[in-house]
Design a protein around this motif. Structure first.
Motif, PDB file in Angstrom:
ATOM      1  N   ASP A 101      32.010  42.859  25.613  1.00  0.00           N
ATOM      2  CA  ASP A 101      33.250  42.413  24.975  1.00  0.00           C
ATOM      3  C   ASP A 101      33.599  43.366  23.837  1.00  0.00           C
ATOM      4  O   ASP A 101      32.865  43.501  22.876  1.00  0.00           O
ATOM      5  N   HIS A 102      34.751  44.045  23.950  1.00  0.00           N
ATOM      6  CA  HIS A 102      35.160  45.043  22.961  1.00  0.00           C
ATOM      7  C   HIS A 102      35.800  44.417  21.720  1.00  0.00           C
ATOM      8  O   HIS A 102      36.064  45.119  20.751  1.00  0.00           O
ATOM      9  N   ASN A 103      36.044  43.134  21.721  1.00  0.00           N
ATOM     10  CA  ASN A 103      36.656  42.478  20.568  1.00  0.00           C
ATOM     11  C   ASN A 103      35.715  42.433  19.360  1.00  0.00           C
ATOM     12  O   ASN A 103      36.157  42.241  18.238  1.00  0.00           O
ATOM     13  N   TYR A 104      34.427  42.583  19.585  1.00  0.00           N
ATOM     14  CA  TYR A 104      33.460  42.526  18.488  1.00  0.00           C
ATOM     15  C   TYR A 104      33.249  43.881  17.809  1.00  0.00           C
ATOM     16  O   TYR A 104      32.515  43.973  16.847  1.00  0.00           O
ATOM     17  N   LEU A 105      33.867  44.932  18.314  1.00  0.00           N
ATOM     18  CA  LEU A 105      33.720  46.251  17.698  1.00  0.00           C
ATOM     19  C   LEU A 105      34.502  46.298  16.396  1.00  0.00           C
ATOM     20  O   LEU A 105      35.603  45.750  16.289  1.00  0.00           O
ATOM     21  N   SER A 106      33.983  47.000  15.408  1.00  0.00           N
ATOM     22  CA  SER A 106      34.589  46.999  14.076  1.00  0.00           C
ATOM     23  C   SER A 106      35.962  47.664  14.070  1.00  0.00           C
ATOM     24  O   SER A 106      36.833  47.272  13.312  1.00  0.00           O
ATOM     25  N   TRP A 107      36.206  48.660  14.883  1.00  0.00           N
ATOM     26  CA  TRP A 107      37.503  49.339  14.856  1.00  0.00           C
ATOM     27  C   TRP A 107      38.572  48.598  15.645  1.00  0.00           C
ATOM     28  O   TRP A 107      39.726  48.959  15.614  1.00  0.00           O
ATOM     29  N   ASN A 108      38.212  47.508  16.336  1.00  0.00           N
ATOM     30  CA  ASN A 108      39.201  46.676  17.034  1.00  0.00           C
ATOM     31  C   ASN A 108      39.638  45.486  16.202  1.00  0.00           C
ATOM     32  O   ASN A 108      40.538  44.761  16.608  1.00  0.00           O
ATOM     33  N   ARG A 109      39.030  45.280  15.056  1.00  0.00           N
ATOM     34  CA  ARG A 109      39.407  44.147  14.215  1.00  0.00           C
ATOM     35  C   ARG A 109      40.633  44.528  13.391  1.00  0.00           C
ATOM     36  O   ARG A 109      40.756  45.627  12.867  1.00  0.00           O
TER      37      ARG A 109
END
Length: 114
Positions: A101-109
């Protein structure tokens, strides 16, 4: 190079300033009141740097010598690993996350102000 194993062990550099090096082993079972005769010679002078030599007779089992620290350290670290494995498994069962899940990456927040 010498083929004498005891000399090779004694000449190996120790990691700490105080150390023990195994010189030999007694392969027969000793009984109470048995006499052991040891002949020592001063082939290497340690007086120039304040070193000391001592003879230590000790018993050892298949687990090693009398130092129990390593055994306790293994048990504590093993117990900690089992506890963390149980905690992470419980966390995964309670709140599962989709694998990759890429939603947990810091640059996607997204910042709160946008």
């Amino acid at each position: 190079m010498s083929e004498q194993e005891d000399l090779i062990v004694w000449m190996r550099t120790a990691a700490l300033p105080t150390f023990r090096k195994l010189y030999g082993r007694i392969y027969v079972d000793l009984k109470a009141n048995d006499t052991i005769t040891v002949r020592l010679s001063n082939n290497y002078n340690t007086y120039s740097f304040g070193g000391k030599k001592k003879l230590v007779l000790s018993t050892a089992t298949w687990l090693g010598g009398k130092n129990d620290f390593l055994g306790f350290a293994y048990l504590i670290v093993g117990g900690l690993c089992i506890f963390l494995a149980f905690a992470f498994t419980l966390l995964y069962l309670i709140k599962p996350r989709k694998l990759g899940d890429h939603n947990y990456l810091s640059w996607n927040r997204h910042p709160a102000g946008r």
